[in-house]
Design an enzyme around this catalytic site. Structure first.
Site, PDB file in Angstrom:
ATOM      1  N   ARG A 106       0.885  -1.371  -0.008  1.00 33.41           N
ATOM      2  CA  ARG A 106      -0.099  -0.028   0.054  1.00 33.41           C
ATOM      3  C   ARG A 106       0.946   1.157  -0.018  1.00 33.41           C
ATOM      4  NH1 ARG A 106      -2.872   2.850   5.125  1.00 33.41           N
ATOM      5  NH2 ARG A 106      -3.826   4.415   3.816  1.00 33.41           N
ATOM      6  N   HIS A 151      -3.254  10.666   1.036  1.00 33.62           N
ATOM      7  CA  HIS A 151      -2.785  10.306   2.399  1.00 33.62           C
ATOM      8  C   HIS A 151      -1.960  11.762   3.021  1.00 33.62           C
ATOM      9  CE1 HIS A 151      -1.075   7.019   5.126  1.00 33.62           C
ATOM     10  NE2 HIS A 151      -0.833   8.139   5.838  1.00 33.62           N
ATOM     11  N   GLU A 196      -7.408   8.267   7.027  1.00 34.20           N
ATOM     12  CA  GLU A 196      -7.787   8.818   8.144  1.00 34.20           C
ATOM     13  C   GLU A 196      -8.350   9.992   8.262  1.00 34.20           C
ATOM     14  OE1 GLU A 196      -4.470   8.255  10.742  1.00 34.20           O
ATOM     15  OE2 GLU A 196      -4.488   6.192  10.882  1.00 34.20           O
ATOM     16  N   ASN A 338      -7.400   1.360   9.947  1.00 42.47           N
ATOM     17  CA  ASN A 338      -6.187   1.426  10.418  1.00 42.47           C
ATOM     18  C   ASN A 338      -6.373   1.268  12.173  1.00 42.47           C
ATOM     19  OD1 ASN A 338      -4.920   1.986   8.084  1.00 42.47           O
ATOM     20  ND2 ASN A 338      -4.728   4.292   8.630  1.00 42.47           N
ATOM     21  N   TYR A 340      -4.267   1.182  15.956  1.00 42.33           N
ATOM     22  CA  TYR A 340      -3.158   1.424  16.790  1.00 42.33           C
ATOM     23  C   TYR A 340      -3.305   1.248  18.253  1.00 42.33           C
ATOM     24  CZ  TYR A 340      -0.730   2.637  12.611  1.00 42.33           C
ATOM     25  OH  TYR A 340      -0.056   2.549  11.313  1.00 42.33           O
ATOM     26  N   GLU A 412      -3.662  -0.448   8.312  1.00 40.61           N
ATOM     27  CA  GLU A 412      -2.503  -0.142   9.089  1.00 40.61           C
ATOM     28  C   GLU A 412      -2.414  -0.831  10.475  1.00 40.61           C
ATOM     29  OE1 GLU A 412      -1.194   3.884   9.537  1.00 40.61           O
ATOM     30  OE2 GLU A 412      -1.699   4.001   7.459  1.00 40.61           O
TER      31      GLU A 412
HETATM   32  C1  NOJ Z   1      -1.472   6.511  10.700  1.00 33.21           C
HETATM   33  C2  NOJ Z   1      -1.124   7.173   9.395  1.00 33.21           C
HETATM   34  O1  NOJ Z   1      -1.782   6.881   8.214  1.00 33.21           O
HETATM   35  C3  NOJ Z   1       0.442   7.077   9.184  1.00 33.21           C
HETATM   36  O2  NOJ Z   1       0.835   8.114   8.046  1.00 33.21           O
HETATM   37  C4  NOJ Z   1       1.182   7.106  10.297  1.00 33.21           C
HETATM   38  O3  NOJ Z   1       2.704   7.129   9.997  1.00 33.21           O
HETATM   39  C5  NOJ Z   1       0.906   6.047  11.197  1.00 33.21           C
HETATM   40  N1  NOJ Z   1      -0.528   6.046  11.744  1.00 33.21           N
HETATM   41  C6  NOJ Z   1       1.639   5.914  12.434  1.00 33.21           C
HETATM   42  O4  NOJ Z   1       1.416   6.953  13.454  1.00 33.21           O
END
Ligand code: NOJ
Length: 517
Positions: A106, A151, A196, A338, A340, A412
C-alpha cells in the site's frame, strides 16, 4: 486521586475480563494458522517516504510548506525533503517486498507530483513515470498495488483556497482522482480514497499537530469533515460509474478506528465510550456504512445543543441535506481500517465544563468524554506505543456487529520503537495483534487483508524521525539511505511464507534476507 481511580478501574477491568471473557488475552495458542486467501502486505505514504520534494516538476504541498516555514514543526526539526528517498530507490523498495514475499504493498500518490497546478490542466509526465515504474515493477513480481489517493499531503495552493473547508474541494478531488484512475486504473485494483479522515480534520484543522495546523477546533474540523465525506463520495461515484465497468476494481476509505472501552459499567462511562467511538470515527463510518447515513445522532444532538447555548445561530456541525446523505451512504466497497491503540473512557459531571473552560467551543467539549491508558500497556521505549490486543479484538467484533459484517481490510497496524534491529517488542506486538485478529476471524469477522505499518522507517509527521515504525530500518544519516531488515521483518516474512503465526519462531539474523524463488 487519578492514580487511585486508575487502580480501581484496572482491578475492575481484570474482574470484568475474568467474569465475561470479553477482553481476550492473546496470544492463546503457540502456532496459529491464517485463513486461506487472507492478503498480507505492508504500507507507506508518499510524503513519508518519497523525498524529492521539488524534483522533476513536483510542487509544494502542505507539509513542504509547514516544515519549511516552521522549521521545527517536527520534534527533531526534520522534514520529508529527502525522507527514505523512495522516489529514487523504488527498485530497492520492491526488492524488500519480494524478500518479504508479501501479497500487496500500500502506497499513496502525491497530488502535487502528478498535477503541479493542483488541477488537471497540466499532468507531470515525470510523476506519471515514477508511479508507472513502481506499479510495473511490483506487478512484475505479482505484488498487488493498493493505492491511497490522499494520504494527507494536500497541495499548498488548495490550502490557500481553504483546503478541506472549501466546498469546491469536492470538485478538485474528483478531478484529481479521475486522472489517477485514467492513468493507473488498468493495473490498480484496490483504491483507497482518503486516509484517516478524523486525523486530517481534527488534528489538521482543529489542532496544530498536523498540517495545515489551523487550530480552529469545534468549527473548522466539522467543515472539513463534511466536505471530505462528500469528496470521498465523489471519488467513489466517479470510479463506480465511469471506471469500474472497465477496470473492475474496488474502492474504499480508510478510517483510523481506535477502541474505547468503558472505564466502568456506570451508565456515564458506557455512554462516554460510545460517544467517543461516534465522535472520533463514527463521524465518518456512520455516514458511509450505516443504513440511515448522516452524522451520528449523538453528534448532531450534542453539537446542536451546545452551539445554541454558546450563542451560535446554527449548529457548528454543518447539516447534511437528504441529497447529500444519500450521496455519501454506501460509498465504500470495504471497511478500510487502521488501528493502533485502545483507551479507557469515562465521563464525570465536570467533563464538559472542564473542556469548555479551557477551550471554549471545541471538538473535545462537544464529545465531553475523557480517556486514559494504563501504564502497564506500554511496550518498548516509545511513549506512543501501547500493547492492547484485546482492544483490537473488541473493535473488530464491534464492527462485525455494527456494520453487518462488512468485509474489512486492515490497512495499517504497527508500533514505533526508537530504532535498533532487534525489535522484540514489535515482534510481540505483531504476533499479539494478528492473533487477536484471528480470534475475531474465528468468530466470523470478515477480514480480507492485514497490513503492517510500515515497510520501512519514515517521516512520522509531528514526531519526525524520532519514532520508527519500519520493519526495515533506514539510516537517515547516510545519504544512500540503506535499508536493513529488522527482526520483525524476518518474523513477518516467516508468517507470510508459512501462513502461520508461530509464537516461538526465532529467525537466524546472521543469514541475509534473500528473495525466495
Ligand atoms: C497513521 C497514518 O496513516 C500514518 O501516516 C502514520 O505514520 C501512522 N498512523 C503511525 O502513526
Amino acid at each position: 486521586m487519578i492514580a487511585r481511580m486508575r487502580a480501581f478501574v484496572f482491578r475492575y477491568f481484570v474482574i470484568f475480563c475474568i467474569a465475561f471473557a470479553s477482553c481476550k488475552e492473546t496470544p492463546r495458542q503457540e502456532v496459529r494458522r491464517l485463513p486461506d486467501g487472507l492478503l498480507l502486505g505492508t504500507a507507506t505514504a508518499a510524503y513519508q517516504v518519497e523525498g524529492a520534494w521539488n524534483e522533476d516538476g513536483k510542487t509544494e504541498n502542505i507539509y513542504d510548506y509547514l516544515t519549511h516555514t516552521n522549521t521545527c514543526y517536527a520534534t527533531d526539526c526534520g522534514n520529508g525533503d529527502v525522507a527514505a528517498n523512495s522516489y529514487h530507490m523504488y527498485k530497492r523498495d520492491v526488492e524488500m517486498m519480494r524478500e518479504l514475499g508479501i501479497d500487496f504493498y500500500r502506497f499513496s500518490l502525491s497530488w502535487n507530483r502528478l498535477l503541479p497546478t493542483s488541477f488537471p490542466d497540466k499532468i507531470n509526465q515525470a510523476g506519471v513515470d515514477y508511479y508507472n515504474n513502481l506499479i510495473n515493477e511490483m506487478l512484475k513480481y505479482n505484488i498487488e498495488p493498493v493505492v491511497t489517493l490522499f494520504h494527507w499531503d494536500l497541495p499548498q495552493k488548495l490550502q490557500q483556497l481553504g483546503g478541506w473547508t472549501n466546498p469546491h474541494v469536492v470538485d478538485w478531488f474528483g478531478d484529481y482522482v479521475k486522472v489517477a484512475f485514467e492513468l493507473f486504473g488498468d493495473r490498480v485494483k484496490y483504491w483507497i480514497t482518503i486516509n484517516e479522515p478524523h486525523q486530517v480534520c481534527y488534528y489538521g484543522y482543529g489542532t496544530e499537530m498536523l498540517a495545515p495546523a489551523l487550530n480552529l477546533t469545534g468549527e473548522a474540523d466539522y467543515l472539513c469533515a463534511k466536505n471530505l465525506l462528500l469528496a470521498h463520495a465523489r471519488a467513489y461515484h466517479i470510479y463506480d460509474q465511469e471506471f469500474r465497468p472497465k477496470q473492475d476494481g474496488m474502492i474504499f476509505i480508510t478510517i483510523n478506528t481506535e477502541w474505547y472501552e468503558p472505564a466502568s459499567d456506570s451508565d456515564d462511562d458506557v455512554e462516554a465510550a460510545n460517544d467517543l467511538i461516534q465522535f472520533r470515527w463514527g463521524q465518518y463510518a456512520h455516514p458511509i456504512y450505516s443504513k440511515s447515513g448522516d452524522f451520528p445522532d449523538v453528534m448532531k444532538k450534542r453539537i446542536g445543543e451546545l452551539s445554541e447555548k454558546q450563542g451560535f445561530l446554527r449548529s457548528r456541525l454543518p447539516e447534511m441535506s437528504q441529497e447529500e446523505i444519500d450521496y455519501v451512504r454506501g460509498t465504500s466497497d470495504l471497511f478500510g481500517l487502521n488501528h493502533y491503540s485502545t483507551y479507557f473512557s469515562y465521563r464525570n459531571v465536570s467533563t464538559e465544563q472542564y473542556y469548555s473552560q479551557i477551550l471554549g467551543p471545541s471538538f473535545n467539549s462537544d464529545s465531553g468524554a475523557l480517556t486514559y491508558q494504563l501504564p502497564e500497556w506500554r511496550i518498548g521505549e516509545s511513549p506512543i506505543t501501547m500493547y492492547v490486543p484485546w482492544g483490537f479484538y473488541n473493535l473488530l467484533t464491534y464492527i462485525r456487529n455494527e456494520y453487518d459484517n462488512i468485509p474489512v481490510f486492515i490497512t495499517e497496524n504497527g508500533m514505533a520503537t526508537h530504532g535498533g534491529l532487534i525489535d522484540n517488542d514489535r515482534v510481540t506486538y505483531y504476533r499479539g495483534y494478528m492473533s487477536a485478529m484471528l480470534d475475531a476471524i474465528e468468530e466470523g469477522s470478515n477480514i480480507m487483508g492485514y497490513t503492517a505499518w510500515s515497510l520501512m522507517d519514515n517521516f512520522e509527521w509531528l514526531r519526525g524521525y524520532t519514532e520508527r515504525f519500519g520493519i526495515y530500518e533506514i539510516d537517515f544519516e547516510d545519504p544512500a539511505r540503506p535499508r536493513t531488515p529488522r527482526k520483525s521483518a524476518y518474523v513477518y516474512k516467516e508468517i507470510v511464507r508459512s501462513r502461520t503465526i508461530d509464537m516461538n519462531y526465532e529467525p537466524d539474523m546472521s543469514i541475509p534476507m534473500t528473495i525466495d524463488a
